[in-house]
Design an enzyme around this catalytic site. Structure first.
Site, PDB file in Angstrom:
ATOM      1  N   ASP A  47      -5.134  -3.577  -6.986  1.00  0.00           N
ATOM      2  CA  ASP A  47      -5.600  -3.929  -5.640  1.00  0.00           C
ATOM      3  C   ASP A  47      -4.651  -4.999  -5.090  1.00  0.00           C
ATOM      4  O   ASP A  47      -4.600  -6.114  -5.605  1.00  0.00           O
ATOM      5  CB  ASP A  47      -7.035  -4.461  -5.750  1.00  0.00           C
ATOM      6  CG  ASP A  47      -7.591  -4.903  -4.408  1.00  0.00           C
ATOM      7  OD1 ASP A  47      -6.815  -4.940  -3.414  1.00  0.00           O
ATOM      8  OD2 ASP A  47      -8.790  -5.224  -4.352  1.00  0.00           O
ATOM      9  N   ALA A  53       1.445   4.430  -1.793  1.00  0.00           N
ATOM     10  CA  ALA A  53       1.411   5.893  -1.980  1.00  0.00           C
ATOM     11  C   ALA A  53       1.204   6.616  -0.659  1.00  0.00           C
ATOM     12  O   ALA A  53       0.522   6.089   0.214  1.00  0.00           O
ATOM     13  CB  ALA A  53       0.290   6.257  -2.950  1.00  0.00           C
ATOM     14  N   PRO A  54       1.777   7.811  -0.482  1.00  0.00           N
ATOM     15  CA  PRO A  54       2.532   8.586  -1.481  1.00  0.00           C
ATOM     16  C   PRO A  54       4.009   8.193  -1.616  1.00  0.00           C
ATOM     17  O   PRO A  54       4.749   8.873  -2.315  1.00  0.00           O
ATOM     18  CB  PRO A  54       2.403  10.015  -0.948  1.00  0.00           C
ATOM     19  CG  PRO A  54       2.269   9.846   0.536  1.00  0.00           C
ATOM     20  CD  PRO A  54       1.532   8.563   0.754  1.00  0.00           C
ATOM     21  N   GLY A  55       4.420   7.123  -0.953  1.00  0.00           N
ATOM     22  CA  GLY A  55       5.744   6.591  -1.253  1.00  0.00           C
ATOM     23  C   GLY A  55       6.834   6.933  -0.256  1.00  0.00           C
ATOM     24  O   GLY A  55       8.015   6.678  -0.530  1.00  0.00           O
ATOM     25  N   GLY A  56       6.461   7.478   0.888  1.00  0.00           N
ATOM     26  CA  GLY A  56       7.476   7.836   1.885  1.00  0.00           C
ATOM     27  C   GLY A  56       8.319   6.637   2.285  1.00  0.00           C
ATOM     28  O   GLY A  56       9.554   6.707   2.319  1.00  0.00           O
ATOM     29  N   LYS A  57       7.649   5.525   2.550  1.00  0.00           N
ATOM     30  CA  LYS A  57       8.399   4.354   3.034  1.00  0.00           C
ATOM     31  C   LYS A  57       9.070   3.620   1.866  1.00  0.00           C
ATOM     32  O   LYS A  57      10.172   3.079   2.024  1.00  0.00           O
ATOM     33  CB  LYS A  57       7.478   3.429   3.831  1.00  0.00           C
ATOM     34  CG  LYS A  57       6.907   4.134   5.061  1.00  0.00           C
ATOM     35  CD  LYS A  57       6.080   3.237   5.923  1.00  0.00           C
ATOM     36  CE  LYS A  57       5.338   4.049   6.979  1.00  0.00           C
ATOM     37  NZ  LYS A  57       4.217   4.862   6.436  1.00  0.00           N
ATOM     38  N   CYS A  88       0.896  -1.172   0.000  1.00  0.00           N
ATOM     39  CA  CYS A  88       0.000   0.000   0.000  1.00  0.00           C
ATOM     40  C   CYS A  88       0.925   1.210   0.000  1.00  0.00           C
ATOM     41  O   CYS A  88       1.215   1.772   1.051  1.00  0.00           O
ATOM     42  CB  CYS A  88      -0.899  -0.032   1.224  1.00  0.00           C
ATOM     43  SG  CYS A  88      -2.075  -1.386   1.201  1.00  0.00           S
ATOM     44  N   ASP A 137       1.582  -1.395   4.880  1.00  0.00           N
ATOM     45  CA  ASP A 137       1.243  -0.146   5.587  1.00  0.00           C
ATOM     46  C   ASP A 137      -0.243   0.062   5.302  1.00  0.00           C
ATOM     47  O   ASP A 137      -0.625   0.756   4.363  1.00  0.00           O
ATOM     48  CB  ASP A 137       2.100   0.988   5.014  1.00  0.00           C
ATOM     49  CG  ASP A 137       2.039   2.247   5.858  1.00  0.00           C
ATOM     50  OD1 ASP A 137       1.475   2.196   6.960  1.00  0.00           O
ATOM     51  OD2 ASP A 137       2.554   3.282   5.398  1.00  0.00           O
ATOM     52  N   CYS A 173      -1.218   3.760  11.047  1.00  0.00           N
ATOM     53  CA  CYS A 173      -1.117   4.997  11.836  1.00  0.00           C
ATOM     54  C   CYS A 173      -2.392   5.103  12.670  1.00  0.00           C
ATOM     55  O   CYS A 173      -3.048   6.127  12.706  1.00  0.00           O
ATOM     56  CB  CYS A 173      -0.885   6.218  10.949  1.00  0.00           C
ATOM     57  SG  CYS A 173      -2.113   6.456   9.676  1.00  0.00           S
TER      58      CYS A 173
HETATM   59  C1  LIG Z   1      -1.324   4.401   4.911  1.00  0.00           C
HETATM   60  S1  LIG Z   1      -1.320   4.794   3.229  1.00  0.00           S
HETATM   61  C2  LIG Z   1       0.295   4.283   2.759  1.00  0.00           C
HETATM   62  C3  LIG Z   1       1.380   5.279   3.054  1.00  0.00           C
HETATM   63  C4  LIG Z   1       2.692   4.895   2.390  1.00  0.00           C
HETATM   64  N1  LIG Z   1       3.113   3.573   2.740  1.00  0.00           N
HETATM   65  C5  LIG Z   1       3.798   5.883   2.722  1.00  0.00           C
HETATM   66  O1  LIG Z   1       4.610   5.611   3.590  1.00  0.00           O
HETATM   67  O2  LIG Z   1       3.864   6.933   2.065  1.00  0.00           O
HETATM   68  C6  LIG Z   1      -2.278   3.491   2.567  1.00  0.00           C
HETATM   69  C7  LIG Z   1      -2.370   3.490   1.057  1.00  0.00           C
HETATM   70  O3  LIG Z   1      -2.915   2.241   0.649  1.00  0.00           O
HETATM   71  C8  LIG Z   1      -3.760   2.451  -0.460  1.00  0.00           C
HETATM   72  N2  LIG Z   1      -4.623   1.242  -0.521  1.00  0.00           N
HETATM   73  C9  LIG Z   1      -5.731   0.993   0.200  1.00  0.00           C
HETATM   74  N3  LIG Z   1      -6.214  -0.215  -0.094  1.00  0.00           N
HETATM   75  C10 LIG Z   1      -5.383  -0.760  -1.017  1.00  0.00           C
HETATM   76  C11 LIG Z   1      -5.354  -1.989  -1.725  1.00  0.00           C
HETATM   77  N4  LIG Z   1      -6.290  -2.919  -1.523  1.00  0.00           N
HETATM   78  N5  LIG Z   1      -4.365  -2.203  -2.617  1.00  0.00           N
HETATM   79  C12 LIG Z   1      -3.418  -1.256  -2.825  1.00  0.00           C
HETATM   80  N6  LIG Z   1      -3.412  -0.061  -2.205  1.00  0.00           N
HETATM   81  C13 LIG Z   1      -4.373   0.181  -1.301  1.00  0.00           C
HETATM   82  C14 LIG Z   1      -4.437   3.762  -0.149  1.00  0.00           C
HETATM   83  O4  LIG Z   1      -4.935   4.350  -1.328  1.00  0.00           O
HETATM   84  C15 LIG Z   1      -3.292   4.547   0.471  1.00  0.00           C
HETATM   85  O5  LIG Z   1      -2.611   5.275  -0.506  1.00  0.00           O
END
Ligand SMILES: C[S@@+](CC[C@H](N)C(=O)[O-])C[C@H]1O[C@@H](n2cnc3c(N)ncnc32)[C@H](O)[C@@H]1O
Length: 431
Positions: A300, A253-257, A251, A319, A372
């Site tokens: 997904d 975006a936005p890609g920090g990790k 998961c 995440d 979080c």
């Molecule tokens: C907590 S944020 C991730 C933050 C990211 N890891 C970072 O450090 O920048 C969760 C992300 O998961 C995405 N997401 C939610 N369900 C998902 C799925 N089933 N498959 C892929 N991405 C998903 C959301 O759109 C969101 O961008």
């Protein structure tokens, strides 16, 4: 017609979008709505919106106290204007006459018929200040269900959580190891007259003393630093990365990790999945600025058939989407938007992601689960339940100086060591 900018009016429009239309609040919302607004007015409008959202529930109680009878449903949005006025009167050092005058002026532009009401209620609030002050306590600043959840699960900490959520969040950077190191970057900040210091709990973290525009950070565009809270900076190290590993960021975006992992270990093969196309663009731009590369799929993650090439992963970072109740100080609108009923769907999604991704991990591989969130249902309970159903999963305990050890994983509560609220659990697949 008065064409001068009235920030209370602009803030009112943004608050209607957030409170009534359910939009997420962030400063880009203001930039998008008012692209030609100058920096000073943009900052002030942002400040007003943050203030009202942060104190929304106490301001609502105060309005109920002040009004003889509730506003008519068609005039409900005027409550937001009253909140703007009360926020200025009780939480800022804006002179009282200026706060009232500008708020009434905004009312003339929005609903001229109500200017007497707004003026009268705000002046009455000043007269009743002694009775209002006891209403403005932080313990009343969150929805009751959330406060009760914390009271049950964090009986010793719930007040500290609430206090932390009401604070302005710290401005934290992550230094890009591929470009520089903390000592050198701190010297550059000093030369740019930006006071800053190391954050001890994370190796790349720098705390900036006062908020500054990111463009003023030395070599920001060139990718030398990123903005990321220290609790989020803990993830990459917990994964025990090594050259040549194949890593799934499920998961992303936005890609920090994603970026942090690639900065620490250049010889990784990273597959980054993100479901939301707009957020995929954010992920791509994060990596572009930092000159990093990952295999990005807009998909997904819980449906691997749609993107997986059948090669197992050494590491998986999940995440997970969550209630975000650990980051309320950065996103105070979460208090308004999140409902207890959301938890059922969120925990189901998290469980599906865990069970669908687990088979993609190599024996001996590590999955790091992160949220979080401050809610046990998404954290310790979620992972305990997962471990109970997966014979080949065991916890790889996290031995750390931060957070509160749980029966499985570690919980950071908002404000602890200055961090955002986060939960981490590290799982290993038995051979
Ligand atoms: C907590 S944020 C991730 C933050 C990211 N890891 C970072 O450090 O920048 C969760 C992300 O998961 C995405 N997401 C939610 N369900 C998902 C799925 N089933 N498959 C892929 N991405 C998903 C959301 O759109 C969101 O961008």
């Amino acid at each position: 017609m008065n064409h001068t900018v009235n920030c209370r009016h602009l803030a009112y429009n943004v608050l209607v979008d957030v409170v009534r239309q359910g939009q997420s609040f962030n400063s880009q919302l203001i930039t998008k709505r008012y692209p030609s607004l100058d920096g000073r007015n943009q900052a002030f409008t942002t400040h007003l919106c943050f203030g009202v959202l942060r104190h929304y529930f106490v301001l609502q109680t105060t309005i109920t106290f002040l009004l003889d009878k509730p506003l008519k449903p068609k005039d409900n949005d005027l409550q937001l204007l009253l909140m703007l006025g009360l926020y200025q009167l009780f939480y800022t050092d804006i002179p009282q006459h200026a706060a009232i005058h500008a708020t009434v002026d905004a009312c003339k532009r929005i609903a001229p018929f109500a200017k007497g009401l707004i003026n009268g209620v705000l002046r009455n609030a000043l007269r009743q200040e002694e009775k209002i002050k006891p209403l403005l306590v932080a313990n009343n600043s969150h929805p009751v269900w959330l406060r009760e959840y914390w009271q049950k699960y964090w009986p010793a900490d719930w007040q500290a959580i609430i206090q932390a959520n009401q604070q302005h969040p710290p401005f934290v950077l992550r230094v890009n190891r591929r470009k520089t190191n903390r000592t050198d970057y701190l010297t550059m900040l000093e030369a740019a007259h930006i006071p800053a210091q190391n954050i001890n709990l994370c190796d790349e973290g720098i705390l900036i003393a006062d908020d500054v525009p990111i463009q003023s950070l030395p070599n920001f565009q060139e990718g030398w630093v990123s903005v990321q809270d220290s609790s989020a900076q803990l993830a990459a190290n917990l994964l025990k990365l090594a050259p040549g590993q194949r890593v799934l960021d499920a998961c992303a975006a936005p890609g920090g990790k994603t970026a942090h992992m690639l900065e620490l270990e250049p010889l990784l093969e990273v597959v980054a999945i993100e479901k939301d196309p707009t957020r995929v663009a954010l992920l791509q731009s994060t990596l572009d600025r930092l000159q990093l590369t990952a295999n990005i799929y807009c998909a997904d993650a819980s449906n691997p058939d749609s993107w997986w090439d059948k090669a197992l992963f050494d590491r998986i970072l999940l995440d997970a989407p969550c209630s975000a109740t650990g980051v309320i100080r950065r996103h105070p609108d979460i208090k308004l938007h999140r409902k207890p009923s959301d938890l059922k769907q969120l925990t189901k999604t998290q469980n599906t992601l865990l069970s669908q991704l687990w088979p993609l991990l190599k024996p001996g591989g590590i999955l790091l689960y992160a949220t979080c969130s401050t809610l046990a249902a998404e954290n310790v309970e979620q992972i305990s339940q997962f471990l109970a159903t997966q014979a080949n999963a065991l916890e790889l305990p996290i031995d750390a100086k931060w957070g509160i050890p749980q029966s499985v994983g570690r919980q950071i509560l908002p404000g602890q060591d200055g961090m955002d609220g986060f939960y981490y659990a590290r799982l290993m697949k038995c051979a």
